[in-house]
Motif scaffolding. Structure first.
Motif, mmCIF file in Angstrom:
data_model
loop_
_atom_site.group_PDB
_atom_site.id
_atom_site.type_symbol
_atom_site.label_atom_id
_atom_site.label_comp_id
_atom_site.label_asym_id
_atom_site.label_seq_id
_atom_site.Cartn_x
_atom_site.Cartn_y
_atom_site.Cartn_z
ATOM 1 N N ASP A 32 43.245 34.681 40.793
ATOM 2 C CA ASP A 32 41.544 35.204 39.852
ATOM 3 C C ASP A 32 41.329 33.413 40.198
ATOM 4 O O ASP A 32 39.629 33.636 40.475
ATOM 5 N N GLN A 103 47.419 46.090 36.810
ATOM 6 C CA GLN A 103 47.529 45.406 38.443
ATOM 7 C C GLN A 103 47.050 45.921 39.591
ATOM 8 O O GLN A 103 46.683 45.527 40.397
ATOM 9 N N LEU A 106 43.815 45.811 39.180
ATOM 10 C CA LEU A 106 42.691 45.068 40.178
ATOM 11 C C LEU A 106 43.187 45.205 41.119
ATOM 12 O O LEU A 106 41.909 44.890 41.709
ATOM 13 N N TYR A 124 36.902 44.417 36.400
ATOM 14 C CA TYR A 124 38.106 43.365 37.299
ATOM 15 C C TYR A 124 38.376 42.629 35.984
ATOM 16 O O TYR A 124 38.858 41.956 35.108
ATOM 17 N N ASP A 125 36.979 41.879 35.728
ATOM 18 C CA ASP A 125 37.674 40.776 34.771
ATOM 19 C C ASP A 125 37.927 41.186 33.205
ATOM 20 O O ASP A 125 38.214 40.517 32.258
ATOM 21 N N TYR A 128 41.778 41.922 33.634
ATOM 22 C CA TYR A 128 41.948 40.839 34.072
ATOM 23 C C TYR A 128 42.541 39.892 33.048
ATOM 24 O O TYR A 128 43.542 40.165 32.467
ATOM 25 N N TRP A 131 45.455 41.585 30.995
ATOM 26 C CA TRP A 131 46.837 41.005 31.876
ATOM 27 C C TRP A 131 47.277 40.037 31.378
ATOM 28 O O TRP A 131 47.923 40.146 31.439
#
Length: 155
Positions: A32, A103, A106, A124-125, A128, A131
């Motif tokens: 990342d 995951q 992502l 995505y951000d 994340y 996560w």
């Protein structure tokens, strides 16, 4: 001999659970940090596979081998330190299951961005961050379980 074998399996599966979790976290964090969709996609594919092959296997082996050790050693299933370990194991699972789903998502988002040759999307951000946040209590819970297994405190 049976006790020693089961104990070895239990310890090794615990090490796999902890080690794979730590390794996955490290590689996802490093991928990342590059902000490169191709790198994130490649690493995420490996991470998802590692979770399925190693983590999921250890998640099954841990309670089975743990129960066998409890019975062999003559502990009550309701020993306070065991009850605490069960609670932490459940907490770990409640964090880990969404993390696995995240995951996978992502990975898909990074693959799509890489294929389109664009930056990682806002979605995505956002995922994340979830996560990352869910990983901390799971990590702390696994450390707590290790402590309980070693110390077997008399609450």
């Amino acid at each position: 001999m049976t006790y020693e074998l089961i104990k070895l399996i239990h310890i090794l599966s615990g090490a796999v659970l902890f080690g794979t979790g730590a390794g996955i976290a490290f590689f996802m964090l490093r991928a990342d940090a590059t902000r490169d969709a191709r790198t994130v996609a490649a690493v995420a594919r490996i991470v998802v596979l590692a979770d399925v092959v190693f983590t999921a296997t250890a998640v099954v082996v841990q309670p089975v081998s743990g129960l066998m050790l409890i019975v062999i050693q003559g502990y009550s299933l309701t020993e306070p330190w065991l009850m605490a370990a069960y609670g932490l194991y459940i907490l770990t699972g409640l964090c880990w299951l969404p993390v696995v789903a995240i995951q996978v998502r992502l990975k898909v988002l990074a693959e799509q961005a890489a294929a389109a040759d664009v930056a990682l999307p806002v979605a995505y951000d956002r995922l994340y961050r979830w996560w990352f946040v869910l990983g901390w209590p799971a990590f702390a819970a696994v450390l707590g379980i290790y402590w309980l297994m070693v110390a077997k405190p008399d609450f």
